[in-house]
Motif scaffolding. Structure first.
Motif, short mmCIF file in Angstrom:
data_model
loop_
_atom_site.label_atom_id
_atom_site.label_comp_id
_atom_site.label_asym_id
_atom_site.label_seq_id
_atom_site.Cartn_x
_atom_site.Cartn_y
_atom_site.Cartn_z
N MET A 283 -2.81 17.87 1.38
CA MET A 283 -4.02 17.28 1.74
C MET A 283 -4.35 15.81 1.79
O MET A 283 -4.75 15.01 2.47
CB MET A 283 -5.46 17.93 0.99
N GLY A 284 -3.86 15.29 0.55
CA GLY A 284 -3.39 13.99 0.30
C GLY A 284 -2.48 13.30 1.27
O GLY A 284 -3.06 12.11 1.85
N GLY A 285 -1.41 13.85 1.49
CA GLY A 285 -0.37 13.35 2.41
C GLY A 285 -1.15 13.31 3.87
O GLY A 285 -0.77 12.30 4.55
N LEU A 286 -1.78 14.26 4.33
CA LEU A 286 -2.40 14.21 5.63
C LEU A 286 -3.32 13.14 5.61
O LEU A 286 -3.39 12.20 6.67
CB LEU A 286 -3.11 15.50 6.09
N LEU A 287 -4.30 13.00 4.61
CA LEU A 287 -5.34 11.83 4.72
C LEU A 287 -4.44 10.69 4.66
O LEU A 287 -4.97 9.68 5.51
CB LEU A 287 -6.04 12.13 3.57
N ALA A 288 -3.61 10.38 4.05
CA ALA A 288 -2.89 9.11 3.74
C ALA A 288 -2.25 8.91 5.17
O ALA A 288 -2.08 7.57 5.67
CB ALA A 288 -1.60 9.09 2.80
N GLY A 289 -1.55 9.99 5.91
CA GLY A 289 -0.98 9.61 7.22
C GLY A 289 -1.92 9.28 8.18
O GLY A 289 -1.62 8.32 8.98
N PHE A 290 -3.20 9.84 8.17
CA PHE A 290 -4.14 9.44 9.11
C PHE A 290 -4.92 8.06 8.76
O PHE A 290 -4.84 7.25 9.96
CB PHE A 290 -5.41 10.27 8.87
N VAL A 291 -4.69 7.60 7.72
CA VAL A 291 -5.20 6.21 7.31
C VAL A 291 -3.89 5.15 7.77
O VAL A 291 -4.44 4.10 8.46
CB VAL A 291 -5.34 5.90 5.60
N PHE A 292 -2.91 5.68 7.51
CA PHE A 292 -1.65 4.80 7.97
C PHE A 292 -1.84 4.59 9.61
O PHE A 292 -1.73 3.44 9.89
CB PHE A 292 -0.59 5.16 7.45
N LEU A 293 -1.88 5.73 10.00
CA LEU A 293 -1.77 5.64 11.48
C LEU A 293 -2.96 4.55 12.24
O LEU A 293 -2.96 4.14 13.07
CB LEU A 293 -2.01 7.09 12.10
N THR A 294 -4.36 4.82 11.51
CA THR A 294 -5.47 4.32 11.84
C THR A 294 -5.15 2.76 11.81
O THR A 294 -5.45 1.92 12.35
CB THR A 294 -6.67 4.58 11.16
N LEU A 295 -4.77 2.38 10.31
CA LEU A 295 -4.62 1.03 10.30
C LEU A 295 -3.44 0.27 11.13
O LEU A 295 -3.68 -0.77 11.56
CB LEU A 295 -4.02 0.70 8.72
N ILE A 296 -2.58 1.06 11.36
CA ILE A 296 -1.35 0.56 12.60
C ILE A 296 -2.02 0.41 13.72
O ILE A 296 -1.59 -0.69 14.64
CB ILE A 296 -0.32 1.60 12.13
N ARG A 297 -2.73 1.24 14.23
CA ARG A 297 -3.18 1.38 15.59
C ARG A 297 -4.28 0.04 15.62
O ARG A 297 -4.44 -0.52 16.78
CB ARG A 297 -4.00 2.50 16.07
N LEU A 298 -4.95 -0.08 14.63
CA LEU A 298 -6.09 -1.14 14.73
C LEU A 298 -5.49 -2.58 14.57
O LEU A 298 -6.34 -3.52 14.80
CB LEU A 298 -7.25 -1.00 13.75
N LEU B 240 0.82 -1.01 -0.02
CA LEU B 240 0.06 -0.09 0.15
C LEU B 240 1.03 1.33 0.04
O LEU B 240 0.70 2.29 -0.65
CB LEU B 240 -0.81 -0.01 1.08
N THR B 241 2.00 1.25 0.84
CA THR B 241 2.81 2.28 0.76
C THR B 241 3.32 2.79 -0.67
O THR B 241 3.52 3.66 -1.00
CB THR B 241 4.04 2.21 1.84
N VAL B 242 3.64 1.48 -1.26
CA VAL B 242 4.49 1.78 -2.65
C VAL B 242 3.46 2.22 -3.62
O VAL B 242 3.99 2.94 -4.33
CB VAL B 242 5.05 0.14 -3.09
N VAL B 243 2.16 1.79 -3.60
CA VAL B 243 1.29 2.32 -4.45
C VAL B 243 0.96 3.81 -4.27
O VAL B 243 0.97 4.51 -5.56
CB VAL B 243 0.04 1.36 -4.27
N ILE B 244 0.69 3.99 -2.87
CA ILE B 244 0.29 5.64 -2.89
C ILE B 244 1.54 6.37 -3.29
O ILE B 244 1.38 7.71 -3.68
CB ILE B 244 0.09 5.79 -1.18
N LEU B 245 2.93 5.82 -2.89
CA LEU B 245 3.74 6.85 -3.26
C LEU B 245 3.97 6.93 -4.65
O LEU B 245 4.41 8.03 -5.45
CB LEU B 245 5.17 6.33 -2.57
#
Length: 218
Positions: free
Chosen positions: A40-55, A17-22
């Motif tokens: 804005m896309g970077g902030l959204l991606a960061g939020f999604v990544f942190l959420t996926l990691i925390r869950l 997912l990281t590779v595809v987004i970059l």
């Protein structure tokens, strides 16, 4: 793109997912995307990544191991510690080709995800740097091809292929060196796996075809 990202999340595979987004971010930038849109896309991606990691307990554990690799040496941080041990024991010139110790049931996935650590152990830091130099040279040539592409489509394809190879190599080497959290991303052209190698060669063929039709010599 949203559908592809959704399928990768469902897999789940945060490294891919990281590779595809970059890749998408690089192509969006080359296509003329505005800085505020990328922000804005970077902030959204960061939020999604942190959420996926925390869950996900295992992703959160990997993040904690990255922040403190000396904890749980025989547990969660075993992989990164064995990787650093392989890289460190190689020194400048290495133990010799085929003389790795870590690949014998010490370092997990020595032929795929952890192959760079074995290269550093056997060939040493100086010659392992040649692998990194080769990827940087490939990135430079790929970006030159993208810059000289005959149309916007060729430019975007060349940028995407170059970004894909460079980002994947950076994530793999960075994770094994302790610069990034560990993730299951193979090293392009080097890691064992026939299907991955075939797809990489096809991508390079497309890149060379774009270079063949450039308006100026690259």
């Amino acid at each position: 793109l949203t559908a592809i990202i959704g399928l990768i999340i469902a897999e789940p595979d945060l490294g891919t997912l990281t590779v595809v987004i970059l890749i998408a971010a690089a192509m969006f930038f080359i296509a003329g995307g505005a800085y505020w849109q990328m922000g804005m896309g970077g902030l959204l991606a960061g939020f999604v990544f942190l959420t996926l990691i925390r869950l996900s307990p295992y992703r959160w554990q990997r993040l904690m191991v990255f922040l403190n690799p000396s904890s749980e040496v025989q547990g969660a941080s075993y992989h990164i510690n064995q990787s650093l041990l392989a890289i460190g024991s190689g020194g400048l010139w290495g133990l010799g080709f085929g003389r790795s110790v870590q690949k014998y049931l010490y370092l997990p996935e020595p032929y795929t995800d952890s192959i760079f650590a074995i290269i550093a152990e056997e060939l040493g830091l100086l010659r392992a740097m040649l692998v990194i130099a080769a990827f940087l040279f490939l990135a430079w040539r790929g970006l030159r091809i993208a810059q000289s592409a005959p149309d916007i489509f060729g430019r975007l394809v060349a940028t995407g292929i170059t970004t894909w190879i460079l980002v994947q190599a950076f994530i793999n080497i960075g994770a094994l060196s302790g610069l990034l959290p560990l993730t299951g991303v193979p090293l392009p052209f080097v890691s064992y796996g026939g299907s991955s190698l075939i797809i990489i060669f096809v991508a390079i063929g497309v890149l060379l075809n774009i270079s063949k039709h450039t308006n100026v010599r690259t």
